[in-house]
Design an enzyme around this catalytic site. Structure first.
Site, PDB file in Angstrom:
ATOM      1  N   LYS A  13       8.998  17.418  30.492  1.00 54.11           N
ATOM      2  CA  LYS A  13      10.261  17.247  31.220  1.00 54.11           C
ATOM      3  C   LYS A  13      11.322  16.557  30.369  1.00 54.11           C
ATOM      4  O   LYS A  13      12.471  16.980  30.329  1.00 54.11           O
ATOM      5  CB  LYS A  13      10.045  16.439  32.502  1.00 54.11           C
ATOM      6  N   ARG A  89      10.484  12.520  44.764  1.00 55.98           N
ATOM      7  CA  ARG A  89       9.058  12.346  44.479  1.00 55.98           C
ATOM      8  C   ARG A  89       8.185  12.669  45.692  1.00 55.98           C
ATOM      9  O   ARG A  89       6.997  12.919  45.538  1.00 55.98           O
ATOM     10  CB  ARG A  89       8.775  10.905  44.037  1.00 55.98           C
ATOM     11  N   ARG A 128      -2.157  11.737  22.024  1.00 55.46           N
ATOM     12  CA  ARG A 128      -0.871  11.283  21.479  1.00 55.46           C
ATOM     13  C   ARG A 128      -1.044  10.023  20.637  1.00 55.46           C
ATOM     14  O   ARG A 128      -1.704   9.075  21.037  1.00 55.46           O
ATOM     15  CB  ARG A 128       0.091  11.023  22.639  1.00 55.46           C
ATOM     16  N   ARG A 161      -0.501   4.598  23.170  1.00 59.98           N
ATOM     17  CA  ARG A 161       0.044   3.804  24.258  1.00 59.98           C
ATOM     18  C   ARG A 161      -1.080   3.236  25.100  1.00 59.98           C
ATOM     19  O   ARG A 161      -2.109   3.879  25.294  1.00 59.98           O
ATOM     20  CB  ARG A 161       0.955   4.676  25.131  1.00 59.98           C
ATOM     21  N   ARG A 172      -2.737   8.903  37.384  1.00 63.71           N
ATOM     22  CA  ARG A 172      -1.378   9.448  37.335  1.00 63.71           C
ATOM     23  C   ARG A 172      -1.330  10.902  37.791  1.00 63.71           C
ATOM     24  O   ARG A 172      -0.446  11.302  38.566  1.00 63.71           O
ATOM     25  CB  ARG A 172      -0.815   9.312  35.918  1.00 63.71           C
TER      26      ARG A 172
END
Length: 215
Positions: A13, A89, A128, A161, A172
């Site tokens: 996004k 949301r 990542r 992260r 999530r």
């Protein structure tokens, strides 16, 4: 042209919002930016939102809706519409937003749904790695470094992260599916959803987006 961009964490996004904003001269709006702006400017709505956030509470739907609508009423000069990222949301937010904007210049035209299989999202997020020195981003599955865990640009050790872990990701994605899928279904019933196969290279995804907007 008024757009919503929706998708799970890791669906791209942010990357495509930036290009949409530049190519179509849209105001890119996220709820996080709205909160920060109103709080920093000490607006009445910002003070109200801060009173919840300071207590560790979620900002109620009604207040989020008012903050978004206030922002849309005060878009900068020269834009051709808006791109809302991270809102609505919940189904309740979507219905309230529709009721407030239907028949106005702020009514949403289309929803871009960045569709990526969960197994691919998992690799994108858990793989990542970021260079703390130069900011370059890698992925152990899709964009590995020549030497494991060492930045190709500056030779620094890479880091992940703190929330890029299996347990956090499961939470999530579960929360996203529970809250956001009903919103996508709701707009799908209005024939406003363009499903973008975001499990592709950048230019292929961008071609799908421009084709959807062209219609």
């Amino acid at each position: 042209m008024n757009l919503l961009i929706m998708g799970a964490p890791g669906s791209g996004k942010g990357t495509f919002s930036s290009r949409l904003k530049d190519n179509y001269s849209l105001a890119h709006i996220s709820t996080g930016d709205i909160f920060r702006k109103n709080i920093s400017e000490n607006t009445a709505l910002g003070q109200e939102a801060k009173s919840y956030m300071d207590k560790g509470l979620l900002v109620p739907d009604d207040l989020v809706n008012r903050l978004v609508l206030d922002t849309l009423e005060n878009l900068p000069e020269g834009v051709n519409g808006y791109l809302l990222d991270g809102y609505p949301r919940t189904l309740e937010q979507a219905k309230a937003f529709d009721e407030a904007t239907k028949g106005t210049a702020n009514e949403v035209d289309q929803i871009l749904f960045m569709d990526v299989p969960h197994d691919v999202l998992k690799k994108r997020i858990l793989g990542r790695r970021t260079c703390p020195k130069c900011g370059e981003i890698y992925n152990i599955y899709f964009k590995p470094t020549a030497v494991e865990n060492v930045c190709d640009n500056c030779g620094s050790a890479l880091s992940a992260r703190a929330d890029d872990n299996e347990e956090s990701l499961k939470t999530r994605l579960g929360e996203y599916t529970r809250m956001t899928q009903p919103v996508i279904d709701y707009y799908g019933e209005q024939d406003k959803v363009a499903a973008i196969n975001a499990d592709n290279d950048f230019e292929t995804i961008w071609a799908q987006i421009t084709e959807a907007l062209g219609k």
